[in-house]
Design an enzyme around this catalytic site. Structure first.
Site, PDB file in Angstrom:
ATOM      1  N   SER A  43       0.814  -1.303   0.147  1.00 31.62           N
ATOM      2  CA  SER A  43       0.184  -0.253  -0.005  1.00 31.62           C
ATOM      3  C   SER A  43       0.911   1.183  -0.129  1.00 31.62           C
ATOM      4  O   SER A  43       1.682   1.510   0.931  1.00 31.62           O
ATOM      5  CB  SER A  43      -0.893  -0.113   1.326  1.00 31.62           C
ATOM      6  N   GLY A  44       0.735   2.253  -0.985  1.00 30.94           N
ATOM      7  CA  GLY A  44       1.239   3.429  -0.909  1.00 30.94           C
ATOM      8  C   GLY A  44       0.876   4.533   0.257  1.00 30.94           C
ATOM      9  O   GLY A  44       1.914   4.951   0.910  1.00 30.94           O
ATOM     10  N   LEU A  45      -0.499   4.266   0.545  1.00 31.80           N
ATOM     11  CA  LEU A  45      -0.877   5.005   1.851  1.00 31.80           C
ATOM     12  C   LEU A  45      -0.005   4.394   3.190  1.00 31.80           C
ATOM     13  O   LEU A  45       0.518   5.205   4.020  1.00 31.80           O
ATOM     14  CB  LEU A  45      -2.100   4.952   2.044  1.00 31.80           C
ATOM     15  N   ASP A  55       0.676  10.811   1.678  1.00 31.72           N
ATOM     16  CA  ASP A  55       0.729   9.879   0.406  1.00 31.72           C
ATOM     17  C   ASP A  55       0.630  10.721  -0.942  1.00 31.72           C
ATOM     18  O   ASP A  55      -0.452  10.665  -1.509  1.00 31.72           O
ATOM     19  CB  ASP A  55      -0.378   8.752   0.554  1.00 31.72           C
ATOM     20  N   ASP A  82       1.472  -0.845  -5.183  1.00 33.81           N
ATOM     21  CA  ASP A  82       0.909   0.330  -5.329  1.00 33.81           C
ATOM     22  C   ASP A  82       2.224   1.265  -5.747  1.00 33.81           C
ATOM     23  O   ASP A  82       2.901   1.598  -5.108  1.00 33.81           O
ATOM     24  CB  ASP A  82       0.142   0.831  -4.226  1.00 33.81           C
ATOM     25  N   ASP A  84       1.711   4.271  -7.530  1.00 33.23           N
ATOM     26  CA  ASP A  84       1.270   5.792  -7.840  1.00 33.23           C
ATOM     27  C   ASP A  84       1.218   5.825  -9.207  1.00 33.23           C
ATOM     28  O   ASP A  84       0.409   5.075 -10.019  1.00 33.23           O
ATOM     29  CB  ASP A  84       2.158   6.832  -7.211  1.00 33.23           C
ATOM     30  N   GLU A 111      -1.767   4.429 -11.613  1.00 32.62           N
ATOM     31  CA  GLU A 111      -2.908   5.317 -11.568  1.00 32.62           C
ATOM     32  C   GLU A 111      -2.905   6.357 -12.656  1.00 32.62           C
ATOM     33  O   GLU A 111      -1.856   6.745 -13.101  1.00 32.62           O
ATOM     34  CB  GLU A 111      -3.288   5.658 -10.458  1.00 32.62           C
ATOM     35  N   LYS A 117       1.196  12.962  -7.773  1.00 30.89           N
ATOM     36  CA  LYS A 117      -0.073  12.626  -7.234  1.00 30.89           C
ATOM     37  C   LYS A 117      -0.517  13.071  -5.995  1.00 30.89           C
ATOM     38  O   LYS A 117       0.287  13.265  -5.030  1.00 30.89           O
ATOM     39  CB  LYS A 117      -0.655  11.220  -7.651  1.00 30.89           C
ATOM     40  N   ASN A 119      -3.412  11.709  -2.819  1.00 32.23           N
ATOM     41  CA  ASN A 119      -4.046  10.663  -2.307  1.00 32.23           C
ATOM     42  C   ASN A 119      -5.460  10.950  -2.875  1.00 32.23           C
ATOM     43  O   ASN A 119      -6.089  11.907  -2.558  1.00 32.23           O
ATOM     44  CB  ASN A 119      -4.045  10.470  -0.852  1.00 32.23           C
ATOM     45  N   SER A 120      -5.956   9.604  -3.342  1.00 29.03           N
ATOM     46  CA  SER A 120      -7.426   9.650  -3.954  1.00 29.03           C
ATOM     47  C   SER A 120      -8.586  10.070  -2.864  1.00 29.03           C
ATOM     48  O   SER A 120      -9.661  10.606  -3.384  1.00 29.03           O
ATOM     49  CB  SER A 120      -7.684   8.533  -4.617  1.00 29.03           C
ATOM     50  N   ARG A 155      -4.906   1.509 -12.936  1.00 25.85           N
ATOM     51  CA  ARG A 155      -5.877   2.253 -12.077  1.00 25.85           C
ATOM     52  C   ARG A 155      -6.635   3.673 -12.957  1.00 25.85           C
ATOM     53  O   ARG A 155      -5.753   4.396 -13.109  1.00 25.85           O
ATOM     54  CB  ARG A 155      -5.215   2.401 -10.767  1.00 25.85           C
ATOM     55  N   HIS A 186     -11.506   2.792  -9.355  1.00 30.01           N
ATOM     56  CA  HIS A 186     -11.404   3.634  -7.909  1.00 30.01           C
ATOM     57  C   HIS A 186     -12.562   4.530  -7.826  1.00 30.01           C
ATOM     58  O   HIS A 186     -13.083   5.192  -8.878  1.00 30.01           O
ATOM     59  CB  HIS A 186     -10.210   4.256  -7.818  1.00 30.01           C
TER      60      HIS A 186
END
Length: 277
Positions: A43-45, A55, A82, A84, A111, A117, A119-120, A155, A186
């Site tokens: 996980s990137g987060l 993130d 992940d 990014d 993504e 980027k 965080n979404s 993604r 997502h």
């Protein structure tokens, strides 16, 4: 069976739903494996949070790669990393694939947002790459891989950026044509309606679909499976649970000056030894 074949089997659209656990280090990888998940999501987060940084493209590829390598080395499960936006342009993507593949990682997910980027699930504007620009990244990733079973996941952040289903479908089709092995759609919708509607409209039934039900926890595995998803990523639940547990335990110590009342609620030291052996 090697880990890359395991990942391909997990995401195959055979009517089953595989489960991926978001992890950020070797210890969380071991716990996820013991909890009978099918796949590990580097996980990137989670990795960013372990450094106590946002993130938001703060960490380098090397820092993410080192974490993914530790996760892979600690577990028998395949790792989907992940990555990014691919850490830059197409040249960065090519090096990323080479390095992650050498580390034994089973696949990478990139993504279609602009670098750097955000965080979404956070606040602020989200800026997507062009379809042609991101398709070039996917194409380069596939050209850079050296083993046939390495997985590249595209993604799609259209719903995160406030776009339409039509745009998401156009992007998915283009990314698959560019070589993507699977599509992660997502969304931060609270009811999951966006991703279920997308799956209902998606015509490439041979291409695996991946969901991340962070903001729509009421959509369960049965619903995702029936909608046609083959992998569900529980990307940050372990991280969030660990924060709560650490906060509560450490606050108890400072408030009470003793761990006596905690000992039946926390892991014994021998469990740490077992997980680390």
């Amino acid at each position: 069976m090697n880990k890359r074949k395991l990942l391909r089997r997990a995401i195959a659209r055979d009517g089953e739903l595989a489960l991926a656990a978001g992890v950020h280090d070797g210890l969380s990888a071991r716990i996820a494996q013991n909890s009978e998940f099918d796949v590990l999501w580097a996980s990137g987060l989670g990795i960013s949070a372990s450094y106590a940084v946002p993130d938001d493209s703060i960490l380098t590829m090397t820092e993410f790669l080192n974490a993914a390598r530790a996760i892979n080395d600690a577990s028998d499960l395949p790792v989907l990393a992940d990555c990014d936006t691919g850490f830059g342009d197409t040249r960065n993507v090519a090096r990323m694939v080479d390095q992650y593949e050498r580390a034994g990682v089973a696949g990478v997910c990139i993504e279609d947002k602009m670098f750097p980027k955000r965080n979404s699930l956070g606040d602020g504007a989200q800026h997507q790459d062009t379809i042609d620009g991101f398709s070039a990244k996917i194409s380069m990733a596939k050209k850079a891989q050296n083993t046939p079973d390495f997985v590249v996941v595209a993604r799609i952040e259209t719903f995160i950026a406030g776009g339409t289903k039509h745009d998401a479908l156009r992007r998915a089709d283009a990314y698959v044509k560019a070589g993507a092995d699977a599509v992660l759609i997502h969304s931060k919708s609270p009811d999951g309606a966006e991703i279920l509607d997308f799956a209902d409209s998606w015509h490439r039934k041979d291409v695996p679909l991946i969901a991340v039900p962070t903001t729509y926890p009421e959509v369960d595995a049965k619903q995702l499976r029936e909608a046609g998803f083959s992998l569900s990523i529980y990307a940050n639940q372990a991280l969030r649970a660990s924060i709560t547990a650490m906060r509560n335990s450490l606050a108890h110590i400072t408030e009470n000056g003793s761990t006596s009342a905690l000992e039946n609620e926390i892991a014994q030291v021998r469990e740490v030894f077992q997980l680390s052996s």
